[in-house]
Design an enzyme around this catalytic site. Structure first.
Site, PDB file in Angstrom:
ATOM      1  N   SER A 264       4.569  -6.044   2.511  1.00  0.00           N
ATOM      2  CA  SER A 264       3.857  -5.097   3.362  1.00  0.00           C
ATOM      3  C   SER A 264       2.391  -5.489   3.484  1.00  0.00           C
ATOM      4  O   SER A 264       2.063  -6.575   3.966  1.00  0.00           O
ATOM      5  CB  SER A 264       4.036  -3.679   2.825  1.00  0.00           C
ATOM      6  OG  SER A 264       3.574  -2.721   3.742  1.00  0.00           O
ATOM      7  N   MET A 265       1.469  -4.645   3.008  1.00  0.00           N
ATOM      8  CA  MET A 265       0.052  -4.984   3.055  1.00  0.00           C
ATOM      9  C   MET A 265      -0.225  -6.295   2.346  1.00  0.00           C
ATOM     10  O   MET A 265      -1.137  -7.056   2.736  1.00  0.00           O
ATOM     11  CB  MET A 265      -0.767  -3.858   2.435  1.00  0.00           C
ATOM     12  CG  MET A 265      -2.247  -4.112   2.465  1.00  0.00           C
ATOM     13  SD  MET A 265      -3.206  -2.751   1.782  1.00  0.00           S
ATOM     14  CE  MET A 265      -4.852  -3.478   1.962  1.00  0.00           C
TER      15      MET A 265
ATOM     16  N   TRP B 147       0.859  -1.192   0.000  1.00  0.00           N
ATOM     17  CA  TRP B 147       0.000   0.000   0.000  1.00  0.00           C
ATOM     18  C   TRP B 147       0.890   1.235   0.000  1.00  0.00           C
ATOM     19  O   TRP B 147       1.896   1.244   0.716  1.00  0.00           O
ATOM     20  CB  TRP B 147      -0.858  -0.031   1.264  1.00  0.00           C
ATOM     21  CG  TRP B 147      -1.724   1.157   1.519  1.00  0.00           C
ATOM     22  CD1 TRP B 147      -3.010   1.344   1.102  1.00  0.00           C
ATOM     23  CD2 TRP B 147      -1.397   2.323   2.307  1.00  0.00           C
ATOM     24  NE1 TRP B 147      -3.506   2.547   1.563  1.00  0.00           N
ATOM     25  CE2 TRP B 147      -2.518   3.175   2.306  1.00  0.00           C
ATOM     26  CE3 TRP B 147      -0.248   2.749   2.984  1.00  0.00           C
ATOM     27  CZ2 TRP B 147      -2.545   4.407   2.974  1.00  0.00           C
ATOM     28  CZ3 TRP B 147      -0.268   3.956   3.640  1.00  0.00           C
ATOM     29  CH2 TRP B 147      -1.400   4.775   3.627  1.00  0.00           C
TER      30      TRP B 147
ATOM     31  N   ASP C 232      13.355  -0.908   9.277  1.00  0.00           N
ATOM     32  CA  ASP C 232      12.006  -0.633   8.783  1.00  0.00           C
ATOM     33  C   ASP C 232      11.242   0.153   9.844  1.00  0.00           C
ATOM     34  O   ASP C 232      10.902  -0.371  10.906  1.00  0.00           O
ATOM     35  CB  ASP C 232      11.295  -1.961   8.479  1.00  0.00           C
ATOM     36  CG  ASP C 232       9.952  -1.785   7.793  1.00  0.00           C
ATOM     37  OD1 ASP C 232       9.333  -0.721   7.945  1.00  0.00           O
ATOM     38  OD2 ASP C 232       9.521  -2.733   7.111  1.00  0.00           O
TER      39      ASP C 232
ATOM     40  N   HIS D 132      11.714   0.106   4.839  1.00  0.00           N
ATOM     41  CA  HIS D 132      10.524  -0.687   4.546  1.00  0.00           C
ATOM     42  C   HIS D 132      10.575  -1.241   3.123  1.00  0.00           C
ATOM     43  O   HIS D 132      10.379  -2.439   2.910  1.00  0.00           O
ATOM     44  CB  HIS D 132       9.276   0.178   4.750  1.00  0.00           C
ATOM     45  CG  HIS D 132       7.999  -0.578   4.607  1.00  0.00           C
ATOM     46  ND1 HIS D 132       7.740  -1.743   5.304  1.00  0.00           N
ATOM     47  CD2 HIS D 132       6.894  -0.338   3.842  1.00  0.00           C
ATOM     48  CE1 HIS D 132       6.534  -2.196   4.983  1.00  0.00           C
ATOM     49  NE2 HIS D 132       6.009  -1.363   4.092  1.00  0.00           N
TER      50      HIS D 132
END
Length: 273
Positions: A95-96, A29, A224, A253
């Site tokens: 991530s998402m 995202w 991160d 990240h």
């Protein structure tokens, strides 16, 4: 332009390149499948079939008003796997996108799936509260995200993209790479961008992770600041039996863009193991 119709007429845009064992890359995202540019050539050179797709609301996929929850996202992924009749798949969620990996395996099992990869991923549970003191996002932080998007989405995602690639006080990619991420975020659905905050910020994946019995890799940056390793990847590896962990030193990240060589080497090594 290949698309797949899923529930309520939503069209998912996907790309499918190469031959060999299938690898499905699920983006973070508020980006799109284009964020995997540094991985696709390396995976194809390693003899893999690579499928990317844009989550509903992002990239070239439809931008519906609702449906931004992980049960729906997992159903979209299941529809893609069935449409392409994929088996022996490695799911790679960044991530998402790690939430889709967890919820898909929790809801649909691993009949089609050979391996799973969680890259800088949000599981097991980011929401910090009395029932989850190890979470990274408290209610105030989540509300801050939502307020920022509501007040000035473009400014908010521009700042987020910078943090995405920053370790400590050092930007780990070029300014051009940051602008590219910003541009991918700009074209996303405003409603989808907003609703996904609640999805990735408050969904509990712990039960999903407990069902995983296939080989699993956790890859994460040690710097991160968006999804800290200690609050996510480290705990995921403790829940999933036998999970392997690869921590990238000085990794922010967005490790797949900031450290593509190390990321790809770890990923391909796991795929071939």
């Amino acid at each position: 332009m290949p698309t797949l119709s899923v529930n309520n007429g939503v069209e998912l845009y996907y790309e499918d390149f190469g031959t060999g064992d299938p690898v499905v890359l699920i983006h973070g995202w508020p980006l799109s499948g284009r964020s995997w540019e540094a991985q696709i050539p390396a995976l194809i050179a390693a003899g893999k079939r690579v499928i990317t797709y844009d989550r509903r609301g992002f990239g070239k996929s439809s931008q519906p008003w609702d449906g931004y929850d992980y049960d729906t996202f997992a159903a979209d992924l299941d529809a893609l796997l069935r449409h392409l009749d994929l088996t022996g798949v490695t799911l790679v969620g960044f991530s998402m996108g790690g939430g889709e990996v967890a919820r898909y395996l929790g809801n649909y099992g691993s009949d089609r799936i050979a391996k799973a990869v969680f890259a800088g991923a949000v599981p097991p549970y980011l929401h910090k509260g009395p029932e989850n003191p190890d979470g990274a996002l408290d209610d105030a932080t989540i509300k801050g995200f939502q307020d920022g998007i509501n007040q000035d989405r473009i400014a908010f995602v521009d700042g987020f993209a910078t943090n995405f690639f920053t370790a400590g006080s050092t930007l780990k990619v070029s300014d051009a790479q940051v602008r590219y991420a910003q541009e991918l975020a700009h074209v996303a659905s405003a409603k989808g961008t907003l609703d996904c905050v609640a999805a990735f910020g408050t969904t509990d994946f712990r039960g999903d992770l407990q069902k995983i019995s296939i080989p699993t890799l956790v890859i994460h940056g040690d710097s991160d600041a968006v999804v800290p390793f200690e609050n996510s990847g480290k705990i995921t590896a403790e829940i999933v039996a036998g999970a392997k962990v690869h921590v990238i030193k000085d990794g922010p990240h967005g490790i797949n863009a900031s450290h593509p060589g190390e990321f790809n080497e770890a990923l391909i090594g796991f795929l071939n193991s």
